[in-house]
Write a protein that holds these residues in place. Structure first.
Motif, PDB file in Angstrom:
ATOM      1  N   LYS A 127       0.875  -1.177   0.000  1.00 36.75           N
ATOM      2  CA  LYS A 127       0.000   0.000   0.000  1.00 36.75           C
ATOM      3  C   LYS A 127       0.911   1.225   0.000  1.00 36.75           C
ATOM      4  O   LYS A 127       1.821   1.328   0.830  1.00 36.75           O
ATOM      5  CB  LYS A 127      -0.874  -0.006   1.251  1.00 36.75           C
ATOM      6  N   THR A 128       0.703   2.147  -0.936  1.00 37.65           N
ATOM      7  CA  THR A 128       1.500   3.368  -0.992  1.00 37.65           C
ATOM      8  C   THR A 128       0.588   4.578  -1.157  1.00 37.65           C
ATOM      9  O   THR A 128      -0.497   4.481  -1.724  1.00 37.65           O
ATOM     10  CB  THR A 128       2.503   3.335  -2.167  1.00 37.65           C
ATOM     11  N   LYS A 129       1.072   5.700  -0.646  1.00 35.99           N
ATOM     12  CA  LYS A 129       0.319   6.949  -0.765  1.00 35.99           C
ATOM     13  C   LYS A 129       1.300   8.119  -0.726  1.00 35.99           C
ATOM     14  O   LYS A 129       2.234   8.138   0.080  1.00 35.99           O
ATOM     15  CB  LYS A 129      -0.683   7.072   0.385  1.00 35.99           C
ATOM     16  N   ASP A 130       1.079   9.092  -1.596  1.00 38.49           N
ATOM     17  CA  ASP A 130       1.838  10.344  -1.634  1.00 38.49           C
ATOM     18  C   ASP A 130       3.343  10.135  -1.773  1.00 38.49           C
ATOM     19  O   ASP A 130       4.144  10.889  -1.218  1.00 38.49           O
ATOM     20  CB  ASP A 130       1.553  11.195  -0.390  1.00 38.49           C
ATOM     21  N   CYS A 131       3.756   9.109  -2.518  1.00 35.42           N
ATOM     22  CA  CYS A 131       5.178   8.922  -2.810  1.00 35.42           C
ATOM     23  C   CYS A 131       5.552   9.790  -4.012  1.00 35.42           C
ATOM     24  O   CYS A 131       4.701  10.192  -4.797  1.00 35.42           O
ATOM     25  CB  CYS A 131       5.489   7.451  -3.066  1.00 35.42           C
ATOM     26  N   SER A 132       6.836  10.070  -4.148  1.00 31.20           N
ATOM     27  CA  SER A 132       7.307  11.011  -5.169  1.00 31.20           C
ATOM     28  C   SER A 132       7.346  10.416  -6.573  1.00 31.20           C
ATOM     29  O   SER A 132       7.649  11.129  -7.526  1.00 31.20           O
ATOM     30  CB  SER A 132       8.702  11.514  -4.799  1.00 31.20           C
ATOM     31  N   MET A 133       7.060   9.128  -6.697  1.00 28.13           N
ATOM     32  CA  MET A 133       7.074   8.495  -8.018  1.00 28.13           C
ATOM     33  C   MET A 133       6.094   7.328  -8.027  1.00 28.13           C
ATOM     34  O   MET A 133       5.716   6.826  -6.968  1.00 28.13           O
ATOM     35  CB  MET A 133       8.497   8.017  -8.358  1.00 28.13           C
ATOM     36  N   PRO A 134       5.704   6.884  -9.210  1.00 31.31           N
ATOM     37  CA  PRO A 134       4.784   5.751  -9.289  1.00 31.31           C
ATOM     38  C   PRO A 134       5.438   4.459  -8.797  1.00 31.31           C
ATOM     39  O   PRO A 134       6.627   4.232  -8.995  1.00 31.31           O
ATOM     40  CB  PRO A 134       4.461   5.647 -10.781  1.00 31.31           C
ATOM     41  N   ILE A 135       4.632   3.606  -8.172  1.00 29.48           N
ATOM     42  CA  ILE A 135       5.083   2.303  -7.698  1.00 29.48           C
ATOM     43  C   ILE A 135       4.196   1.238  -8.347  1.00 29.48           C
ATOM     44  O   ILE A 135       2.973   1.369  -8.356  1.00 29.48           O
ATOM     45  CB  ILE A 135       5.005   2.198  -6.156  1.00 29.48           C
ATOM     46  N   PHE A 136       4.835   0.201  -8.879  1.00 25.67           N
ATOM     47  CA  PHE A 136       4.108  -0.853  -9.575  1.00 25.67           C
ATOM     48  C   PHE A 136       4.407  -2.209  -8.947  1.00 25.67           C
ATOM     49  O   PHE A 136       5.485  -2.415  -8.394  1.00 25.67           O
ATOM     50  CB  PHE A 136       4.491  -0.868 -11.062  1.00 25.67           C
ATOM     51  N   LYS A 137       3.433  -3.124  -9.072  1.00 27.35           N
ATOM     52  CA  LYS A 137       3.589  -4.468  -8.502  1.00 27.35           C
ATOM     53  C   LYS A 137       3.936  -5.505  -9.560  1.00 27.35           C
ATOM     54  O   LYS A 137       4.177  -6.654  -9.227  1.00 27.35           O
ATOM     55  CB  LYS A 137       2.310  -4.876  -7.778  1.00 27.35           C
TER      56      LYS A 137
END
Length: 195
Positions: A83-93
Motif C-alpha cells: 500500500k502506498t500513498k503520496d510517494c514522489s514516483m509511481p510504484i508498480f507491482k
C-alpha cells in the motif's frame, strides 16, 4: 528504458512480505509490528540526481534532455501486500502495470528526439569508471562531515584537476585541489553536499 516519452529509471525490488510507503517513508511488517526499512523511492530519487549529473557531464551534442523526461519509477515484484500513498514516483507491482503506465506516457507526447534516443544507449554502452576515463590509479570518495565529501585521487595533480572540473561542470560546489600531506601521490578536493 528509453523511448519517445523519456528515460525510465526503474528501481526493481524483489522484496517479499508486507510493505507500506507514505511520503517516501517505507515500513515492512515484522510479526505484529511495522518497522522502518530502506526507501526504494528515496533511493531512486538519488539515482535520478546521479543520472542527470552523469548526462550533463557527457558533453553530448544532444545533452539538452529535459529533466522531466527522466522518469523514476519503482517496481516491487514479490510483495505479498503493498500500500502506498503520496510517494514522489509511481510504484508498480508487476511488469504489466509498468508497461501499461509507459503506454499512457506515450499518449502524453514525445519528450525526446530520435537523436537523443539514439545517443543515450550508446553513451551508456561506452560509459566507463571515472578512474579509467581519466587514467588515474585510484579514486576515493569519503564523507568527512555532515555536509562535506572528500574526493581523493592517486596520480598526477593534473588528473585530479580534470576530475574537479567535471564536478564544477555539473554544478557542484568544490574546493581547490590540495596535496595530501599524509599519503604520498594523493591529491584531494572537497565537495559541499546539497541539503
Amino acid at each position: 528504458m528509453m523511448g519517445p516519452p523519456g528515460i525510465f529509471l526503474v528501481e526493481t525490488k524483489a522484496w517479499e512480505g508486507v510493505y507500506i510507503g507514505f511520503n517516501d517513508r517505507w515500513k515492512r511488517k515484522e510479526g505484529d509490528k511495522w518497522v522502518l526499512c530502506k526507501s526504494p523511492t528515496q533511493q531512486n530519487k538519488y539515482h535520478k540526481i546521479a543520472f542527470t549529473k552523469w548526462l550533463k557531464g557527457l558533453n553530448l551534442d544532444v545533452k539538452m534532455i529535459p529533466e522531466d523526461a527522466i522518469i523514476p519509477v519503482v517496481m516491487m515484484t514479490k510483495c505479498k501486500w503493498l500500500k502506498t500513498k503520496d510517494c514522489s514516483m509511481p510504484i508498480f507491482k508487476s511488469g504489466l502495470e509498468l508497461s501499461l503506465y509507459m503506454r499512457t506516457m506515450m499518449k502524453k507526447g514525445e519528450r525526446l528526439t530520435c537523436e537523443q534516443i539514439e545517443a543515450g544507449p550508446q553513451a551508456i554502452e561506452e560509459a566507463e569508471p571515472v578512474a579509467m576515463k581519466y587514467k588515474v590509479e585510484e579514486i576515493e570518495v569519503k564523507k568527512i562531515k555532515e555536509r562535506k565529501e572528500c574526493i581523493r585521487v592517486k596520480g598526477r595533480r593534473e588528473k585530479e584537476e580534470q576530475i574537479r572540473q567535471l564536478y564544477v561542470y555539473i554544478g557542484e560546489m568544490v574546493s581547490e585541489v590540495y596535496k595530501d600531506k599524509l599519503a604520498e601521490g594523493w591529491w584531494y578536493f572537497t565537495k559541499l553536499l546539497k541539503i
